[in-house]
Design an enzyme around this catalytic site. Sequence first.
Site, PDB file in Angstrom:
ATOM      1  CG  ASP A 186      -2.121   0.882   1.052  1.00  0.00           C
ATOM      2  OD1 ASP A 186      -2.422   1.247  -0.101  1.00  0.00           O
ATOM      3  OD2 ASP A 186      -2.763   1.207   2.057  1.00  0.00           O
ATOM      4  CG  HIS A 215      -4.962  10.408   2.980  1.00  0.00           C
ATOM      5  ND1 HIS A 215      -6.047  10.256   3.823  1.00  0.00           N
ATOM      6  CD2 HIS A 215      -4.046   9.497   3.388  1.00  0.00           C
ATOM      7  CE1 HIS A 215      -5.793   9.281   4.691  1.00  0.00           C
ATOM      8  NE2 HIS A 215      -4.592   8.802   4.449  1.00  0.00           N
ATOM      9  CD  GLU A 230      -6.639   4.855   4.782  1.00  0.00           C
ATOM     10  OE1 GLU A 230      -5.858   4.239   4.033  1.00  0.00           O
ATOM     11  OE2 GLU A 230      -6.254   5.541   5.756  1.00  0.00           O
ATOM     12  CD  GLU A 284      -5.464   2.818  -0.234  1.00  0.00           C
ATOM     13  OE1 GLU A 284      -4.667   2.214  -0.983  1.00  0.00           O
ATOM     14  OE2 GLU A 284      -5.316   2.916   0.999  1.00  0.00           O
ATOM     15  CG  ASP A 326      -5.914   0.541   3.758  1.00  0.00           C
ATOM     16  OD1 ASP A 326      -5.910  -0.534   4.380  1.00  0.00           O
ATOM     17  OD2 ASP A 326      -5.096   1.460   3.970  1.00  0.00           O
ATOM     18  NE  ARG A 349      -8.735   6.134   9.705  1.00  0.00           N
ATOM     19  CZ  ARG A 349      -7.966   5.999   8.627  1.00  0.00           C
ATOM     20  NH1 ARG A 349      -6.701   5.649   8.738  1.00  0.00           N
ATOM     21  NH2 ARG A 349      -8.471   6.190   7.433  1.00  0.00           N
ATOM     22  CD  GLN A 407      -3.851   4.147  10.880  1.00  0.00           C
ATOM     23  OE1 GLN A 407      -5.055   4.020  10.653  1.00  0.00           O
ATOM     24  NE2 GLN A 407      -3.026   4.729  10.037  1.00  0.00           N
ATOM     25  CE  LYS A 467      -4.049   1.802   7.438  1.00  0.00           C
ATOM     26  NZ  LYS A 467      -4.765   2.746   6.581  1.00  0.00           N
ATOM     27  CB  THR A 481      -7.447  -5.011   1.861  1.00  0.00           C
ATOM     28  OG1 THR A 481      -6.576  -4.708   2.940  1.00  0.00           O
ATOM     29  CG2 THR A 481      -7.316  -3.965   0.764  1.00  0.00           C
ATOM     30  CD  GLU A 514      -8.290  12.522   4.277  1.00  0.00           C
ATOM     31  OE1 GLU A 514      -8.497  11.341   3.911  1.00  0.00           O
ATOM     32  OE2 GLU A 514      -7.841  13.397   3.528  1.00  0.00           O
TER      33      GLU A 514
END
Lengths: 432, 432
Positions: free
Chosen positions: A131, A138, A203, A205, A237, A241, A244, A257, A261, A379
């Site tokens: 990744d 971002h 996420e 992607e 992804d 949080r 993380q 993560k 996925t 975000e």
Amino acid sequence: MSEIDETHDPARTSWVESANGHPDFPIQNLPLGVFSVGKQEPRIGVAIGEMIFDLKGASAAGLLDDHWKLALGLSTLNAWFTHGPDDARELRRKLSGLLSDERYRPSAEPHLVRAATVEMHLPCDIHDYTDFYVGIHHATNVGRQFRPDNPLLPNYKYVPIGYHGRASSVRVSGTPVVRPKGQRKPPDAEAPDYGPSRRLDYELELGIFIRCGNELGNTIPIGEAGGHIAGYCLLNDWSARDLQAWEYQPLGPFLAKNFLTSISPWMVTAEALAPFRKAMPPRPEGDPAPLPYLLDEADQAAGGLGIELAVTLETARMRAAGAEPHVLSKGEAATAMYWSAAQIVTHHASNGCNLQPGDLIGTGTLSTAEESGLGSLLEISQGGKAPITLPGGETRSFLEDGDELTLWARCIADGAVPIGFGSCTGRILPAT
Amino acid sequence: MSEIDETHDPARTSWVESANGHPDFPIQNLPLGVFSVGKQEPRIGVAIGEMIFDLKGASAAGLLDDHWKLALGLSTLNAWFTHGPDDARELRRKLSGLLSDERYRPSAEPHLVRAATVEMHLPCDIHDYTDFYVGIHHATNVGRQFRPDNPLLPNYKYVPIGYHGRASSVRVSGTPVVRPKGQRKPPDAEAPDYGPSRRLDYELELGIFIRCGNELGNTIPIGEAGGHIAGYCLLNDWSARDLQAWEYQPLGPFLAKNFLTSISPWMVTAEALAPFRKAMPPRPEGDPAPLPYLLDEADQAAGGLGIELAVTLETARMRAAGAEPHVLSKGEAATAMYWSAAQIVTHHASNGCNLQPGDLIGTGTLSTAEESGLGSLLEISQGGKAPITLPGGETRSFLEDGDELTLWARCIADGAVPIGFGSCTGRILPAT
């Protein structure tokens, strides 16, 4: 880069009627995937409108080149990827002809399967999944939450930052998202505890599939990198949080993560994207030029991905009420990416690391500079400080059980028939 | 944990004479590996003294259980790993009997191959490779170079820190180490450039092979984790420190590591290690207890690995002069590890991440608390500030072209016949 040829001709239509005007899969797209019918072995197919053209069947019936028969008869695309870009272009031309020219209809039609009746699988056996982090908005938005004055680290504009992900937990769109458990330590807690993530996020992607790859110890020059890309998919992804924030130093994200996925089932080929390539956005005044091993004129001129991305959220309550999913964001991949797909591939192999056919590479979260184009709830809700209100009055900082999150992508360009990626979706289930 | 049974009996000898007194492979060891003779397909074998017992041949000849034939006839151990711990113990008993009892000699001897005549391969197809960081002295030594007052981050004593590595570039011992190129930015340089690493290093680790694993979304309770470990090997996590320092923030090491990871060819089984297990070292006063999901009495009592590790260096000049390799370090794995192998496995799956048969997990660098037991040149030379002088007068901060670096491991315990891992070696070649 792939050239634009007769397969992209906007006047070309298919005798598969549902393909003409199809938002994702007109005859100008022809994405590859792996499907199964009932309990049969998975097969390679091509999406065309509401149908799938069975490449194993078509190949066995002699409709395609004989020297492709072995690779196209398998249950994954890995062997096909080793055929390289020339065969990929030739297969596209052949399929475009077969599915557009009425003369081939009698021999080709028996190999069509209704897409609604099949199960989709991963397009290939993914040996390694990496990744990247090339979405500069971002990276800036996330960096600002930790370092308000200095959001981007000094290496960002020199190094296409990437890290290894978990290949075993990559799954096809539709796989349920079981809320992961892990160590959570709120800032005010003295010690962590172990339990279900309270800050589950997505996420947005793109995924890149490697076609040929390189031997260990060799590199992939930037001018050749495009030829090593078989195609693209949507990639979510999923990210916990709270796990993380607590675990990621000093070696990067791990359990936050690797619980799942998700990728969309159809790989839009590099060839299909040719009309939608654009210049890389100019680097802001004062930014360093890419180091020579990452710099290529052709890539700067056409390395940008003209792919329109969107994310929608449907909560359990919205589903029960029959309400439309809510659009969380919309934006274009090209403007989100500081590094091109070719730069990603070249950098990955620049130390001699061997890439293999079927390897999957994520771009990193693709947020645009606008508030309407943010690719994660981290975000959008500013780390949970600014929950959003959904049309029905519900609020969200992060994903709740029952939420269904879907990624979308379409390509639109003057003089080209729009094509799409289909979708990549997942519904959150409670922790077990 | 595996129990100690008659296969560990120190009085047991083999009719393969070279096994008796062999430093690595007496009849009490019986490690599994994959070898090939000439251009034949690789086969599964067992090291016994200077010989290899061919399990495909022995199985086909009816010397082993019939329901193992399929798995033991393949070119990797992956399928065998799915047989689980009971069959692993039973295979060990069977092999111990076959190779010790003279009555079996006539039927078993035809399946012996001289180890010096074969090529060794990776023992299994490694789908995912994860590297942990459980060497607390290493983490402290490295952390001190960045944060003198606060070397260990606050999560270290709660989280067995790990990150994903690159599976495609894991190679068997003996594979040449081509010096990687990458972005190097000395502290005083204004910008990075791309070129051969100037700070090439090794990391002394053990590798853990996963036997059964778990389904996506499930976890592995700490009390069951030991049963998921098939065995151990030596692992060298070659590291380019200059690339690492520049690239690793914020997502962890990437190109600094993924150019090559070397492992020793023989997997010492969990069963063989039973007599060498010891208690985990007591946690220092004031350290938190492991969270409940990582805490198991039996694991605390016997999760430690009584494995003596050593590293030797032979420079090109030493080789030319016929000088003995220089011992860089010596130390015991158990005292180096803050977390046990079982805790590593349980943590890895604690969010539902699926582990698969044949997955490889590195422990992280195993440095002891003593200066004589440091597992990397980064530590030994204090980041290059204190070069070491070798017996012939050469100095080293990091590895030079022509250097051959070898990892060794042996197990010694009262009342047990010592066993060894063989070695894991690699010679540095110039960048291409």
